[in-house]
Design an enzyme around this catalytic site. Structure first.
Site, PDB file in Angstrom:
ATOM      1  N   CYS A 226       5.665   3.045  -8.177  1.00 16.52           N
ATOM      2  CA  CYS A 226       6.067   1.812  -7.902  1.00 16.52           C
ATOM      3  C   CYS A 226       6.212   0.804  -9.091  1.00 16.52           C
ATOM      4  CB  CYS A 226       4.742   1.037  -6.938  1.00 16.52           C
ATOM      5  SG  CYS A 226       3.325   0.897  -7.902  1.00 16.52           S
TER       6      CYS A 226
ATOM      7  N   CYS B 178       1.258   1.481   1.189  1.00 14.74           N
ATOM      8  CA  CYS B 178       1.461   0.636   2.105  1.00 14.74           C
ATOM      9  C   CYS B 178       2.042   1.278   3.298  1.00 14.74           C
ATOM     10  CB  CYS B 178       2.751  -0.264   1.950  1.00 14.74           C
ATOM     11  SG  CYS B 178       2.410  -1.276   0.387  1.00 14.74           S
TER      12      CYS B 178
ATOM     13  N   CYS C  87      10.595  -4.820  -3.692  1.00 15.16           N
ATOM     14  CA  CYS C  87       9.588  -5.092  -3.048  1.00 15.16           C
ATOM     15  C   CYS C  87       7.977  -4.598  -3.671  1.00 15.16           C
ATOM     16  CB  CYS C  87       9.551  -4.288  -1.543  1.00 15.16           C
ATOM     17  SG  CYS C  87       8.271  -4.625  -0.563  1.00 15.16           S
ATOM     18  N   CYS C  88       8.224  -3.493  -4.271  1.00 17.41           N
ATOM     19  CA  CYS C  88       6.953  -3.073  -5.077  1.00 17.41           C
ATOM     20  C   CYS C  88       6.738  -4.116  -6.145  1.00 17.41           C
ATOM     21  CB  CYS C  88       7.288  -1.563  -5.592  1.00 17.41           C
ATOM     22  SG  CYS C  88       7.149  -0.295  -4.364  1.00 17.41           S
TER      23      CYS C  88
ATOM     24  N   CYS D 168       5.421   2.461   4.140  1.00 15.16           N
ATOM     25  CA  CYS D 168       6.270   3.584   2.954  1.00 15.16           C
ATOM     26  C   CYS D 168       5.405   4.719   2.717  1.00 15.16           C
ATOM     27  CB  CYS D 168       6.268   2.636   1.902  1.00 15.16           C
ATOM     28  SG  CYS D 168       7.351   1.242   2.064  1.00 15.16           S
TER      29      CYS D 168
HETATM   30 FE1  SF4 Z   1       6.796  -2.879  -0.270  1.00 14.51          FE
HETATM   31 FE2  SF4 Z   1       6.606  -0.278   0.475  1.00 14.51          FE
HETATM   32 FE3  SF4 Z   1       6.387  -0.768  -2.149  1.00 14.51          FE
HETATM   33 FE4  SF4 Z   1       4.580  -1.547  -0.206  1.00 14.51          FE
HETATM   34  S1  SF4 Z   1       5.066   0.543  -0.898  1.00 14.51           S
HETATM   35  S2  SF4 Z   1       4.934  -2.833  -1.914  1.00 14.51           S
HETATM   36  S3  SF4 Z   1       5.919  -2.229   1.562  1.00 14.51           S
HETATM   37  S4  SF4 Z   1       8.297  -0.924  -0.932  1.00 14.51           S
END
Ligand code: SF4
Length: 297
Positions: A247, A219, A135-136, A222
């Site tokens: 990330c 985010c 996701c990151c 998170c």
């Molecule tokens: Fe995805 Fe969480 Fe990373 Fe944001 S912080 S990009 S929602 S995993």
């Protein structure tokens, strides 16, 4: 002078990139310089080819304020992951009003997000570290990589005391993970107390979530507030016990070809050259099986 469009293509031979010797020399020369002096150097050398990257946390706001005082045309950019807290947009609006700046906002590739969310669900990050890293990668690392193609240097709010992986950063480095442009971290040797002193003194807009106990803001799903005695970054991906609080943007970690794996799993366009995801992802460790897994949260 109007800022050039981020999409302006600069030929490789026209780029102003540091070599290792010059970068090392500058890192030594500017190590004792104030943040303003480092920014002045960067803006003087690179002008509109320098971009200030911020997620509107305290450090980024300090740098934005300093840079704007030196050059009101400074280019400021950010990534909207699609999962930001509502309060972050309030800060963007405050920045636009206060500084009359056009914040350049970059978004993830829609096809990548659609593929990922369709297959693994919108909250895949709670299931396993590889899913969080995917996701990151899709929502942050890749848009930043694309944004940086428009610059020869970028400014970050990294500080050495933030996390172990940041303890050795220099004020000037070559960012090999993003095509060799200069990575400028004027606050490398600042403490968090110095950051907040500057904000107070200059009445810099502050992210509303600090008032609610957050000490690091990313985010919405998170990030949580931290408790007394916790590390300031403990609220980031708080459910993980075996992964760095990174990330992949700033931490040069081995990808093991992860970006190609993302392409294979999710499909859609995916540019080459991206780096910065963890070895933990390790050749798709469990990613495919996540499609039917239950969330841990
Ligand atoms: Fe995805 Fe969480 Fe990373 Fe944001 S912080 S990009 S929602 S995993």
């Amino acid at each position: 002078m109007p800022s050039p469009s981020p999409s302006v293509v600069v030929r490789e031979e026209e780029r102003d990139l540091l070599d290792e010797f010059e970068a090392g020399q500058l890192a030594v020369e500017l190590d004792a310089a104030t943040p303003e002096e480092v920014l002045e150097w960067g803006l003087d050398r690179y002008g509109a080819r320098l971009g200030l990257c911020t997620s509107f946390q305290a450090e980024g706001m300090v740098l934005l304020d300093m840079a704007w005082r030196i050059d009101p045309e400074v280019r400021v950019f950010t990534v909207d992951t699609g999962r930001l807290p509502a309060e972050t947009y309030e800060v963007i609006e405050a920045v636009r009003d206060r500084y009359d700046l056009q914040v350049e906002i970059h978004f993830p590739e829609a096809s990548q997000v659609e593929g990922m969310v369709g297959r693994f669900g919108p909250n895949l990050f709670y299931r396993a570290v590889p899913a969080r890293l995917m996701c990151c990668h899709v929502r942050k690392v890749e848009p930043i990589r694309r944004a940086l193609e428009g610059f020869d240097a970028w400014v970050t709010g990294l500080r050495r005391e933030q996390w172990a992986s940041r303890s050795n950063i220099r004020k000037i480095e070559i960012d090999h993970d993003h095509g060799g442009l200069a990575k400028v971290s004027p606050l490398a040797d600042w403490t968090i107390e110095e950051v907040w002193e500057y904000i107070e003194e200059h009445d810099v807009p502050r992210h509303p979530l600090y008032e609610k106990g957050y000490t690091s803001i990313g985010c919405a799903p998170c990030t949580r507030p931290t408790r007394a005695g916790e590390d300031p970054r403990a609220g980031r991906w708080w459910w993980e016990t075996n992964a760095p609080k990174e990330c992949g943007i700033h931490c040069p970690l081995e990808t093991g070809g992860f970006e190609h794996e993302v392409e294979a799993i999710l499909g859609g366009e995916h540019a080459e050259g991206s780096a910065g995801t963890l070895d933990l992802v390790g050749r798709g460790a469990g990613l495919v099986g996540l499609g039917s897994g239950r969330a841990k949260r």
